[in-house]
Structure formats: structure tokens, C-alpha cells
Design a protein around this motif. Sequence first.
Motif, PDB file in Angstrom:
ATOM      1  N   UNK A  79      10.874  -4.133  11.523  1.00  0.00           N
ATOM      2  CA  UNK A  79      11.714  -3.915  10.342  1.00  0.00           C
ATOM      3  C   UNK A  79      13.133  -3.532  10.755  1.00  0.00           C
ATOM      4  N   UNK A  80      14.117  -4.141  10.106  1.00  0.00           N
ATOM      5  CA  UNK A  80      15.521  -3.879  10.438  1.00  0.00           C
ATOM      6  C   UNK A  80      16.234  -3.274   9.233  1.00  0.00           C
ATOM      7  N   UNK A 110      21.348  12.593   5.518  1.00  0.00           N
ATOM      8  CA  UNK A 110      20.226  12.598   6.455  1.00  0.00           C
ATOM      9  C   UNK A 110      18.917  12.314   5.725  1.00  0.00           C
ATOM     10  N   UNK A 111      18.737  12.907   4.548  1.00  0.00           N
ATOM     11  CA  UNK A 111      17.496  12.705   3.807  1.00  0.00           C
ATOM     12  C   UNK A 111      17.333  11.246   3.392  1.00  0.00           C
ATOM     13  N   UNK A 112      18.433  10.606   2.984  1.00  0.00           N
ATOM     14  CA  UNK A 112      18.378   9.192   2.610  1.00  0.00           C
ATOM     15  C   UNK A 112      18.046   8.310   3.807  1.00  0.00           C
ATOM     16  N   UNK A 113      18.634   8.641   4.946  1.00  0.00           N
ATOM     17  CA  UNK A 113      18.353   7.863   6.155  1.00  0.00           C
ATOM     18  C   UNK A 113      16.906   8.046   6.589  1.00  0.00           C
ATOM     19  N   UNK A 114      16.422   9.267   6.545  1.00  0.00           N
ATOM     20  CA  UNK A 114      15.025   9.545   6.901  1.00  0.00           C
ATOM     21  C   UNK A 114      14.081   8.783   5.975  1.00  0.00           C
ATOM     22  N   UNK A 115      14.361   8.825   4.673  1.00  0.00           N
ATOM     23  CA  UNK A 115      13.521   8.107   3.708  1.00  0.00           C
ATOM     24  C   UNK A 115      13.519   6.614   3.994  1.00  0.00           C
ATOM     25  N   UNK A 121       9.217   1.526   7.899  1.00  0.00           N
ATOM     26  CA  UNK A 121       8.092   1.612   8.838  1.00  0.00           C
ATOM     27  C   UNK A 121       6.761   1.421   8.122  1.00  0.00           C
ATOM     28  N   UNK A 122       6.715   1.782   6.839  1.00  0.00           N
ATOM     29  CA  UNK A 122       5.485   1.639   6.048  1.00  0.00           C
ATOM     30  C   UNK A 122       5.367   0.267   5.398  1.00  0.00           C
ATOM     31  N   UNK A 123       6.317  -0.619   5.681  1.00  0.00           N
ATOM     32  CA  UNK A 123       6.238  -1.973   5.144  1.00  0.00           C
ATOM     33  C   UNK A 123       7.045  -2.201   3.882  1.00  0.00           C
ATOM     34  N   UNK A 173       0.770   1.244  -1.480  1.00  0.00           N
ATOM     35  CA  UNK A 173       0.074   2.460  -1.914  1.00  0.00           C
ATOM     36  C   UNK A 173       0.883   3.191  -2.982  1.00  0.00           C
ATOM     37  N   UNK A 174       2.189   3.264  -2.777  1.00  0.00           N
ATOM     38  CA  UNK A 174       3.051   3.951  -3.750  1.00  0.00           C
ATOM     39  C   UNK A 174       3.109   3.192  -5.072  1.00  0.00           C
TER      40      UNK A 174
END
Length: 216
Positions: A79-80, A110-115, A121-123, A173-174
Motif C-alpha cells: 500500500x502506498x 500526527x494522529x491523521x498520519x497514524x490513522x 495497512x488494514x487494506x 470489518x469497519x
Amino acid sequence: MTNPLSVVIVDDQNLVRHGIRSLLELADIRVIGEASDGAAAIDVIAATNPDVVLLDLRMPRYDGLWTLENLRLRELEVPVLVLTTFNDDTLVLEALRHGAQGYLLKDVTLEQLKTAVHTLAAGGTLIAPSITDRLLRAIRSGPAPTGDTFPPADLTAREVEVLRLVAEGLNNREIAGALHLAEGTVKNHVSTILVKLGARDRTNAVLRALHEGLLR
């Protein structure tokens, strides 16, 4: 305890790479490789197999679009997330068309980047909401920025609901939780949507749906 997610940062500016690395370490995300252009990026990604790649678009010699195209040619399925300063509709569409799963501007928190890293990563897919809103407005008011057209798709109301949540970056899942469906049912809906839209992946499906006005 699960292992932290791993990323490769591709950006031609040393200071930017250092800053992103420092931020990601605060978010418990490992940086396992860096590259300053597309050619070096391909080698690093092939050697490290990260969970997500953070990619700048404007770089000397081999830029972000070249990198995306050559990841596809080398069949490096990672994923890119495009992370750039360029807030240009045509460039957004080009990046998505070349296979990017996400597009954010470098002024994210930072929170937006982490999300975003966790979502990809989860597809899932993730495009900055301001960019998505602007593209939708442009598509409603006139022709798409690139002038491309796609065949019409006959999606059911439920499939459109699922597709809207895909566009927001939710994984299966979400989406299942949001719509009170079984995860397998969502997976089937996504597969049907891809077939109806003639799309190769979730991001491409969202792009085609935007062009057809299905997400209004």
C-alpha cells in the motif's frame, strides 16, 4: 502484543524524512527504510517489504508517479500513501490511477498520519477529506479534470452505501460494523462493486465512482 507497523519513507529532502521518522516513532510505527528517489525506493521496498510506503510525488530523476508505475511492473504489492505538498486535482487523480491507496498533504497532524498508515495497512484507502470534497464538487459541476470516461455501473443502494464507506477509508470489518452486516457480506459487496465498475482495486473503484457521480 502485536508488532508495530513498518514503513518506508520516500522523499528527496533529508530534513523531511527525518521529521516524518521522528513523528512515526512517537506513534509506535517503525521506519525500516528510506529513499530519496524512485529508483532507490524500488530497491529498498523490495528488500524490506514494509506494511506501507510513504511517497512524495515531486522528486528529481525518478518521481512518485514513476515509482508507483514501477512498483506495479515489479509486482511489489505494498500500500502506498502519497504524502506531498501538491494539492492539485489532476495530480491526485494521476496518483490514484497509478495505484496509490491514499493521498494526504504534508500539513497533516500526527494522529491523521497514524490513522492513514493503519488504514492502508488494514487494506483500506484514505484520501484527505478536503481533496475528496473538492473532486466531488468539480465532478458535479462539469467534466472530470482528466477528461476520462468510464462505462455506467448499475449499483444497488446497498452497494453505494458500501462504496461510500470504502471512499472514507474503512476496511471490511469497519464497514460491517457501520452497516450492521456480516464481514463476509461486505466482502461480497466489494467484490461485486469491483466487477460492476470494472475496477482493479478499491481505490480504482472509488475513482471511477467519483467520475460517474455515484457518490453524490
